[in-house]
Every structure is written in structure tokens, then in C-alpha cells.
Design an enzyme around this catalytic site. Structure first.
Site, PDB file in Angstrom:
ATOM      1  N   GLY A   1       0.820  -1.198   0.000  1.00 57.50           N
ATOM      2  CA  GLY A   1       0.000   0.000   0.000  1.00 57.50           C
ATOM      3  C   GLY A   1       0.855   1.249   0.000  1.00 57.50           C
ATOM      4  O   GLY A   1       2.062   1.200   0.274  1.00 57.50           O
ATOM      5  N   CYS A   2       0.234   2.363  -0.302  1.00 55.17           N
ATOM      6  CA  CYS A   2       0.979   3.624  -0.389  1.00 55.17           C
ATOM      7  C   CYS A   2       1.478   4.070   0.980  1.00 55.17           C
ATOM      8  O   CYS A   2       2.673   4.295   1.180  1.00 55.17           O
ATOM      9  CB  CYS A   2       0.119   4.700  -1.053  1.00 55.17           C
ATOM     10  N   TYR A   3       0.562   4.176   1.944  1.00 52.78           N
ATOM     11  CA  TYR A   3       0.999   4.576   3.290  1.00 52.78           C
ATOM     12  C   TYR A   3       2.010   3.586   3.863  1.00 52.78           C
ATOM     13  O   TYR A   3       3.020   4.001   4.444  1.00 52.78           O
ATOM     14  CB  TYR A   3      -0.199   4.701   4.229  1.00 52.78           C
TER      15      TYR A   3
ATOM     16  N   MET B   1       7.186  10.556  -0.614  1.00 55.70           N
ATOM     17  CA  MET B   1       7.238   9.845  -1.899  1.00 55.70           C
ATOM     18  C   MET B   1       6.014  10.233  -2.718  1.00 55.70           C
ATOM     19  O   MET B   1       5.096  10.882  -2.224  1.00 55.70           O
ATOM     20  CB  MET B   1       7.280   8.336  -1.685  1.00 55.70           C
TER      21      MET B   1
ATOM     22  N   CYS C   1       5.659   4.109   2.472  1.00 56.66           N
ATOM     23  CA  CYS C   1       6.343   5.283   3.000  1.00 56.66           C
ATOM     24  C   CYS C   1       6.620   5.132   4.493  1.00 56.66           C
ATOM     25  O   CYS C   1       7.689   5.499   4.984  1.00 56.66           O
ATOM     26  CB  CYS C   1       5.495   6.526   2.718  1.00 56.66           C
TER      27      CYS C   1
END
Lengths: 346, 346, 346, 346
Positions: B149-151, B312, B154
Site C-alpha cells: 500500500g501507499c501509506y 514519496m 512510505c
């Protein structure tokens, strides 16, 4: 390996040149020139370049640079290159000038609009106006390229086919242009602060913007008649992008299909000019980060006018991308090399 | 030539996959899958692709696609791939899943947070969590990649070195995350209208966001102890970018220099993770359009805490770029291939 | 008619003071003080005031102003008022200071964080910290008001009830704050240019921001114990608004309902503090242009923490609006007078 | 106390009407009408109204409302009011219609541009076009006000003085207009998502926008000749604001000073129209949240054209504010009552 130097590398156009050239394996940037940041790491000025560029900024000594570089890009204030250019430089390197110093053939017109004396008018004749879609062949053999302005690039490409075909009255053209804020540069001015630009739109330089004579000159070549335009630029709350909405009176009745056919005729082999379908209007976001110009024209029968529209990224096709396109031509490379970037959306 | 298919190509992550793959000459996109736009030109859904992609959207029949594709990317809603995946598909093609279906090893945890029954839990064990900086070797031999996932991407990359080294109390971590609006997808919802998001910031999903168990699982592997986090995502008025600000209690006194040395130890050979110098804080604009994650950590002696930060592009390293990075590993290609994009600034 | 003077009227907080006071019929602004724009029309500095204000800017001679004004607002750089204040001024007029000069009772703490010598520490004791929700009665009788900082106002009002009730560990508090760009002032700095802020988010001043001791002092009064906080401010691409997301460890098990009841207890009679229902999270857009602070708190049972949130307009409740609220109290007027502005949405 | 009802109170214009009326002590909103949110708290639809409005939304039964209200505002889709209006309603209450139903006197023109049959053309004659700067006296005695469109308000006020004085060729006028996104309404459409609008500008409705006949009709009254315009609206990434840049050919040589004198002649007593000095160009941010229209005109001698510019807040002077201005006139109140809002900057 092409050795390239950038004078004025710390402005937005200079930074964009670096971005584009760094993605190539056939070009080496040997000189990050700067007036304000000499000896500072380039990546400290543009942190996006961190771990990509290790160089520090050098001064703007174009004579020294000419000894080493195959091509020099000058992304410098008006009058800067004109005050320095000489035969020695031109004999040693190609020069692509992103300022307006050599764009206008009539030095009196230049001096009148730019309110400065041209220091080296002897090079104006030789300089080639670097709009490849109009001047491709001349560019290939040039030593000195006058890279077009952002508004002129978008305006000319939007209007040229109809003015060239004589369909639009050359005295009727009104260009209402809208630009993102990067066009105003990286200088610290109150007017360009976030809070002053955000949630705001305004016109500026009404009737007096210095891109006017540049657009008029190029369109006049196409028309074989003097073209006089009204031109109003606007500042829009976005980083990048220019949208041109141009109005012209039709000299005879013509259908939208005929208009479209004319654009196709001029641009069908142009990779970077995309003629949109039907009544789809150009949007700056559709070309962001790329070298494309999206154009379209819609006939308004009620008023006997045609609305000619164009959208592009002011820092790419409007500055650095076009400069790279010109470099490709100068060095006999495929024109699209390093420029087949897909626009970033959203 | 790698033949790639994209199921869910008309969402923002799907569009970004297309953008990245289209810039390569060793990959061909043979399938633009869509639920809503079948038979419509892909370039009419994403006009930035005009004259670049001529294909029309196909349906989302993954079984047919598996016959033809070397790799399938699924950028689909939760549960979609899990309801369709089978041995036949996995025997014929590689699958890189951008949804969360196979990210969490404990199916009960998955079902509890995602509030749905997992239809094919038998593939969870085999699936490799596709964060190359942690799982590079396993990814190379996988058939099924659970793209992070995105979160989580990062957050994990920002925190991992200190949790792995045992410097941060695993129960003390608080992650305050900020995301651009593309993370909310292209669905037409009032909450995501321009006027609702612009000039606004809010927290959402406080304590219940579904990326929590994913982050906890991966950090727990690093810690060898259960990691429990507080996690609060925020919606920020920008298109792209995730910024993570994470707080952890230090288990012993440690200097900023020692902290920096640890990050360097973990990331010095990682092309896509840039450890910033000194006290420079990451900014999302510095990585926009690229696959980089910029990280840094600052010790706050007064509170005995360390602030770990990462920035990001949520659509690149947080989705499509990481998927391409995984594809490169799966096919034995250089990991950075097609991903050495210089961030776009401004 | 209250005669008011503004020293520092050409900054954003000064401009907002003018906006608020000009909408009243019981206040007259007799002095638009400025350092940079003396003798220029105020409406040429803030064109929104065109045809509303005809005055020109005066200098910043607070002694002369004190002869004429019933109240002086100082929206000036740190240390400015402290270097000028004297008994004569305070004997003639009320002073509401929007700088930090008199906010912190311990002069050593002030000098350590602000890195300057306090020139008039003898007035610190007398100055009243102008947060009406905490110090209403003291404000009414004050001569010198230390108007709170923007981050402190939002942070304190978000956290105070739970710290006062002893529910949150006073050493556990982490405040992650996000501010619109007007908080950075109207000075022409590259970092605050539109193109640098737009599409970007970053943390700054990590662990060293000067609002930290102010927040700690006020929360410590509430706690009766020393409160030490982690505080990280972020710059967000919007003009106005502060969002605070604060994390605290609960000292005992407590339900969301009990938490809500506590907030209601503290704020049910406070016009400007709105406790949101259920799990609704505050949004800066919902308070834009108004003097409201929207707060809410959500219990995260998994981590035994409570997430305390607050949103306000940094220029109104965070600066000019609160100053007007204090002025109302000083002059025995209804506290909401001139401040019942409905937030502007969208 | 004026009892007011709002049909269509949950759109952006309806919300703005509520914002403006709630700040008055002589008006009570007795009806928050809605189609989609009946029985839901109005403050749950517009959280900015929390603790300000306790009412729930009612249906849109205008006949029932007419029994109770002194004035009804209809902020409804085209054709809605026209399908319901009758003598009974008009005999009991004043109606201020923010839709276009009664703006155009020639029903054939209306039906042609709006592509719908007008259900109650018998009221068109009676309806007064509610632009107070042109029709103040007629408005005072009206029962039915056709509140002008946003683009027409800004366009007409920018152009009217020169067309009325016969200085501009009535067939030469080109209006290039730019609007913030709130003009597109609160409906959930992909095109209006944050990510689609942000960092983007486009033209739309080229030559076919339904505000064209409205502008032409009103300017024709001023000209005593048929006025035909080219009109191109653009969507700009901001919430509020309309900027009009209009071009006209001068019928005789005229100086900028003479032009300015004409604007002053028409607007010197108009509180809400501010003629800017010198060559200052209007900016939307300078009028945000207020009922002002800032106008100016610059003569371009080279092209014998004049550039007429205007900026206003599309939701205030372009919709709700003008409706309140009309209400004030209808009820014999001072025209500026409740509308002396100072623009919010930044």
C-alpha cells in the site's frame, strides 16, 4: 557523448533543462552555471536532484565554457547573452538561447519592446528562430538558435495553419493566454508568493507584453501580410501550463471539418503537436511534463469567428523541451530523442 | 518483449502504470482492462495518452488475459483478485496485485480489518510482499506479488532501520501521514470534489484505516516483537505525494549522527531511497513523478523521541512505480529500468 | 467609538485585523502603521481594501499613537514591542500584542527559545495570556494582552480538557500540526513562492519551533504537572487554516462518550469552540474566515491513546480574531461582537 | 423580521445565501429546502454551519412555503421554477430566482439555448432582470426577480458603460471568461474532482454556453443595437471568483483617461462596483467573499481595441450576494445592508 553546459541553470527553465538532459545517456551536463549559487551544490538548489547530480554550481563564464562544451544553453535574463556573444564562442560551440535576445529580426522592434540597446545585433540575422515545426531545416545547420518564448510557441502553433492558409483576417486576431506561475520565474517577489497567487487570477501586461512582437513577426511570415494582435496574458494558480484561447475573424465561410482538415494537413507528421478530435478542448494537465502541444479550433458560425486553442507545458515545449528538440536537430539526432515523455496525469 | 496486461487500467494507479510502461521499449501493454469503459478508447479516458495509446479498453477477464500476458497487474478493488485467482492463472503468468488481497499473512487479521471473507486464502502464504528494499530476493522467484500500500511503503521505509536495530520502542510508534488526493481514487464522490478538497485539510479513518495491520505486520518482522502503531491519515490539497511524520520513543540515548549512520547502513545501496543530509526535511514535491522515497530522522533530545520522516509519490513508489520495480525483479531486469525518472520540480 | 491603531498593519495578521475591525461601527482604525509602506495608501498594499480604506500608512511610532488610541494592536516581529514598551504607553492605552514578547512567563525560557535578550521583562508578570477560554476574567482587567500564537491556540484548545482532567499522561503528548501558508507571512522568500509551496507538503522546525514552550507552559498550568510535548509543524498548500492532530496516552480506560462529555463540559458555553459530533473530524475549510475552533477527540483502544484534533483559521482565531475577542473583553463589550462571521464554504 | 425561504439550499449558491442571511438580524431563514437531504440537519450538509443552524432540510414545496415566507429564493435547476410558478405564489410572496428561467425576454431564444420548453412564459414579461446597477427602480416594485447569471453579471458590468456610450462596435465584442470551480456546482462528477481540476485550465462550452443570449440581450438594451458576442468560459483551479477579459473595437479614437471618466460616470455612486485606478488589473482574490465587482479598461492604441476587465466572487455578486442586494431593494432596505463584507485576503 554531447557535452552540454547550462548558463542560468538555477532558474526554473534551467532546472527543467537539467531534468530532461539527465534522463539521457548521450548527453553529459558539464556546467551548471549560476550567478547566485556559485560553489553551492546544484542539488541543494534543486533538492529533487539529490543523489542524481553531485556537481556544484559554476559561474557564468561563457567563454571558458565554450572551450569545453558542444552546446551551451543560456537560460538567462534579457540582454545577457547579447552582451557577451562573439565569434570565438560561436566558432567553438552551438548556442541555444532561451532568452529573447535573438528572436526578433528587426532590432528596432526589439529595442523598442525590450527597452534596451542590443549589444550584438550582428548575430540577429544568423540566428534561427527555433520553432522546429516551422523552421526544421534551418535549425539543423544553425550555430545560434533563438529558442522561442513560451506564449509565442503556444500561440503560433495554435494559429499558424489558419493564418498561413489565409482563412483568418490577419488584423483580427486576439490572443487571450493563461499561464502557470513557473513562467514568472524563481525570483523572490511578493506578487509571486503562494498566498498572493493561490485562489486568484489576473491579467497583466495588457497590450504591452514583450511576446507580442515575437508572435506578430512569426505569424506575419506565415500570412505574407502584417499581422497585428491583441494579446493578454493571465497568471493562473498552477505551477505549469499555458493555455491559449485565440479568436480570429474568418475571411470566408468554412466548416469545422474543413478547419480540422487544415490542422491535420500541417500537423499530421508532427509528433509533438496533437490535433484533438471533434470539439474536445485542450487542457494543460493533459500535456504536463511533456513536450506536446494540444491544439484544436472551433468555428462559431454566429459570429463568423474561429476559436483556436492550444495547451502545453510552459517549461517543456515552452522552454527546455523545445531547446532539447532543437539540440537534437542540431546534432542530427532523432527529433523526439529524450522527449517521448508521457504527460503526467493527474 | 514483455507482454503486460492491466486489470483496472482506468483508475489513477492503472493510468500511472500505463504512463511508466509506455516509456519502455521492452514492454508492451496488450490489455487495458476496465469495468466501466469497455470498448471505449483508452485515450478518451485519459486524454494525456492521446496519440500515444490507440487501444480501446477491454473487459477484466483475467483468465483470457493470463493466456497472453507475461505479467498481469491488478489495480482493482479489495477482494476482486482474491475472488478470481486460481492455479491456472498462476501457472501461466506472473501476477502483481496492487490491491491488499494478499498483503497480510494472517487471514483473520485481513478479514477483520477489511470486513470481507477472503475467497482464496490458499495463496496468501505464497504471495510475496513486494517491498524490494526488504524482500528483494524473494520477489525474484515469486509468481504472486502483493504490491504494498501507499501509506505502508512510505511508513515502513521511514521507520524500518530504527525498529530493526531495536532503537525505538515498538509500542511507541505514532504515524501521522498526509496524502495527496489521487490516493482517494477517480470515483465521483462529493467529498473529493475540487471545492471540497481545495483550501482544506482533514484527518480521516482515525485508528481504523486498513493500512494499519499491514504496517504493523511488516514492522513486527523487523522488530521481532509485536509492533502496535497509532496511524492517522490526512487528506491534503495536492494531487500527488505522501508525507509520513512518525514519532518513536528511543530506547537509549543516541545522537543524530548515529541515527543517520543507521539509515545510511540500510539504504546506501538502495537507489530509490534517499537519506537526506543534516536536518533537511523531506518534501513531497522533491520526489513528484519519480520512484524515490526521501527519508530523514531528527532526534528530539528534550522528549527522548525520534521524528522519522518520509516523502514519496503515492502513485509511483506508492503504487505503479513499485509494481514496475517488482516486475523488473521478476523478469531478471535491472531494478531501476524505466524508473530513473528525475522528479519534476516545480 | 473605540479608537484603534495597528502597528504592523501591512502583514497578513495586520490586514486581517483591519478586515475585522472595518466591519464594525463601534471601532475606528486611526493608525495603519507600517515600516515599509509609510505614506503609501493602505489600499495600494491591500487592494481588497480599495474604496474601503482611504488612509495612507503611518510610521510605527507607538508613543505618538498611544496619545490617540484607546487600543493598540502590535502585529510586529519578535522583540519589537519589548524594545519599546514603557509605563507611559501602558498608562494611556491598552496594548494587545500579537507577537510572542510577553507570552512566556519565564524570561529565561523566552530568551533561550527566541535567542534574544528580553528588553522589558518587568512587564511579563503583568501581561495576561489572551486566550479567553482560559483567562477570560483576567483579560477584562488587563492593560497588556499577550495574544496567543496560532499553533498554541489550536493546540491548547484541542488538548486542554483532557490534560486538565488528568486523563492524559502529561509527558506523552505529541502534536502534529499543519498550517496554511499565510502563517509564514508576506515577506518575499523563495521558500514561500507559489511554485515551491503548491503541490508540496513538508515538516519544518522539527523539535525547535518557538511555539513549543508556549504550549507547554499553558498546558502545564492545566495539568499542575510539567507537560513536555513533541511538536512538528508542517506547511500545507493552502492560504489559511491550522489543523492540529495531537496524540496522548490515556492514564485510565475511558470511553469515547466520556471523552466527549468532558469536552462538552469545558466548551458548552464557549461560542467559538465547537465540539463536533460522533467521529466527525475537524476540517479547516469549515472554519475559514471565522473565529471558530472545531475540536474533537477519538479514543483508539488498541493503543490506549486518544487522538485530539482541532481546526481553525490561523489568521482569525489564531491571530486577528482572537485579538478582537480580547479587545471586546477589555472594553466590556459582548465577546462575540463583530466575530459572528459564518465560515465561508467553499 | 423578513421571513425567507431557500429552495435549493444545499447547492453552493444556496449555501452562500444562508451564509449571508445568517449574518443579519432582520432576516430569518424559515425553510432550508432540498431535494436530496430532506430531514437531514442542514449543518450536516454544510458543516461550516454547525452550531449556527439547527434546522433540518425541508422539501421543496414552494406552495406551502409561499404561505409562510416574505421572500423565496430559488437556487434550483433550469426549468424548475418555471414548471411550478403560479399566481397564488406571486400573490403571497416575493420570488428571487437564481436560475435562468425568467432572465430572457424572448421565449424562443430561451427555448433554443436551454433546449427546453418554457412552462410559464406568461411571467417572463413581468420578471425584472435583477441587476441593480441597471434596473434599480424596476426591482423595487417587482414580484419576481430574475437574478442574473454569474458570467453575465461580471461581463455586463465590465462592458456596459462603453457599449452604452456607443464607443465600442457592438459586433466586435469578445468575452474570454475564467471561473472558479464552485460555478460547476456540488454534483459529484468526475470532471470536477480535485485531481482533474487542480493544476489544470481548460475552455468549455465554446460558442454554445447558455449565458451568451443573456449577455447579448442586456448589452443590446444598452447599445440600442443588436450586440453579438463571442464568449468562451474557462474552468480555473480555484474555488471562487470570475474574471472577465473582454475585447472591443473602438469606434473612434479615445484616450485611457476618457475611458476612465466614462466608467466613473456610470459607477461613481455604485457601492459595489469599484473602478480601479490607472492600469491596475482586477484580481479575483481582491473581491473574494464580498459583493464587489472590480472593473477597469485599458486602451490598446496599436490595435484600436479596448480591453475591459472585471473580477468578482461568482457566489456573491454572481449569485447569492446579488440576490440579497435585490431582496434589500424589494423590501425598501438600504441596498448594502448585510453586504458590506470586506473581501478576505489572502
Amino acid at each position: 557523448m554531447i557535452k552540454a553546459g547550462i548558463i542560468g541553470s538555477t532558474g526554473y527553465a534551467g532546472g527543467e533543462l537539467a531534468r530532461l538532459l539527465l534522463q539521457r545517456d548521450d548527453v553529459e551536463i558539464i556546467w551548471y552555471g549560476s550567478k547566485s549559487y556559485v560553489d553551492q551544490k546544484y542539488a541543494s538548489v534543486y533538492q529533487n536532484m539529490y543523489k542524481i547530480v553531485d556537481d556544484s554550481c559554476l559561474d557564468d563564464n561563457i567563454e571558458v565554457l565554450a572551450e569545453k562544451a558542444d552546446v551551451i544553453f543560456t537560460a538567462t535574463p534579457q540582454g545577457y547573452l547579447a552582451s557577451l556573444l562573439n565569434d570565438t564562442i560561436l566558432s567553438k560551440t552551438k548556442v541555444i538561447d532561451l532568452s529573447a535576445d535573438y528572436r526578433i529580426k528587426d532590432v528596432a522592434v526589439y529595442e523598442s519592446w525590450y527597452k534596451m540597446v542590443h549589444k550584438t545585433p550582428q548575430y540577429i540575422e544568423e540566428a534561427v528562430y527555433g520553432l522546429p515545426e516551422l523552421n526544421r531545416e534551418k535549425i539543423k545547420d544553425a550555430r545560434l538558435i533563438a529558442n522561442p518564448g513560451c506564449y509565442p510557441t503556444c500561440s503560433i502553433l495554435s494559429i499558424y495553419p489558419l493564418i498561413k492558409e489565409g482563412l483568418v483576417d490577419p488584423l483580427s486576431i486576439i490572443i487571450d493566454a493563461k499561464s502557470g506561475t513557473s513562467g514568472a520565474g524563481r525570483g523572490a517577489k511578493t506578487d509571486n508568493l503562494y498566498c498572493e497567487v493561490n485562489e486568484n487570477i489576473k491579467a497583466y501586461g495588457v497590450g504591452v507584453h514583450r511576446h507580442i512582437p515575437e508572435i506578430e513577426e512569426q505569424l506575419s511570415y506565415g500570412s505574407n501580410n502584417p499581422v497585428t494582435i491583441s494579446f493578454t496574458p493571465h497568471l493562473v494558480p498552477m505551477n505549469r501550463g499555458i493555455l491559449v484561447t485565440a479568436y480570429g475573424t474568418l475571411k470566408k465561410e468554412v466548416s469545422s471539418e474543413e478547419i480540422k482538415a487544415i490542422y491535420d494537413k500541417y500537423y499530421k507528421d508532427e509528433y509533438f503537436v496533437r490535433v484533438l478530435k471533434d470539439d474536445i478542448t485542450p487542457q494543460t494537465k493533459w500535456v504536463e511534463g511533456s513536450n506536446f502541444v494540444d491544439v484544436n479550433a472551433i468555428v462559431d458560425k454566429r459570429t463568423n469567428r474561429v476559436v483556436m486553442m492550444g495547451a502545453m507545458d510552459n517549461l517543456v515545449k515552452g522552454a527546455a523541451g523545445q531547446a532539447v528538440q532543437n539540440m537534437n536537430l542540431l546534432f542530427g539526432l532523432p527529433e523526439q530523442k529524450g522527449l517521448k515523455l508521457v504527460p503526467m496525469f493527474p
